[in-house]
Design a protein around this motif. Structure first.
Motif: not given
Length: 156
Positions: A15-17, A68-72, A101-106
């Protein structure tokens, strides 16, 4: 890894911010049952569940949000063996095979570790290079492989 052993299907989230990509810090959380052991949220894939469905369910169960949104997605399954003291508790599984999964917090997503069955007692965001100072030894090779892949692809 011995191929005639059972490996539990599992999903894991890097998870990335919500400030990503301007800020490239990664979420890690300290386990409630192992002092000083930090990891990514992860969990088993239930029968009939896709890895993406498991990802969102596990995030809600472990960090209180699935916003979250999936980046990759890492392109392959990665397996690792449990250390003997963990393998004894996880029988018949010798380890786990994971989808990462690499995901970004919304924006506005709230992390809440006070879930129904808390698995983590605290969390923080760390730089990619600091990450490996905190991870359990038996997961380091897998984490290094996945992080290297996402770095090479320009995500981290």
């Amino acid at each position: 890894m011995t191929h005639n052993l059972f490996y539990r299907p599992n999903v894991a989230a890097i998870i990335v911010s919500s400030e990503y990509p301007e800020t490239k810090q990664i979420f890690i959380a300290e386990r409630t049952d192992l002092e000083g052991v930090w990891q990514f949220p992860q969990g088993g894939i239930d029968e009939g569940e896709s890895s993406e469905e498991a990802l969102f369910r596990e995030l809600k169960e472990e960090i209180g949000t699935k916003k979250v949104e999936i980046i990759a997605e890492y392109p392959d399954w990665i397996a690792y063996d449990f250390p003997p003291h963990i393998a004894a508790k996880m029988a018949p599984y010798a380890g786990q095979k994971q989808r990462y999964y690499l995901v970004r917090l919304k924006p506005g997503a709230k992390i809440d570790l006070d879930t129904k069955h808390p698995e983590f007692k605290r969390y923080r965001f760390v730089g990619v290079d600091e990450l490996f100072d905190h991870i359990a030894h038996f997961k380091k090779a897998v984490y290094e492989q996945v992080i290297s892949h996402f770095r090479a692809k320009g995500y981290l």
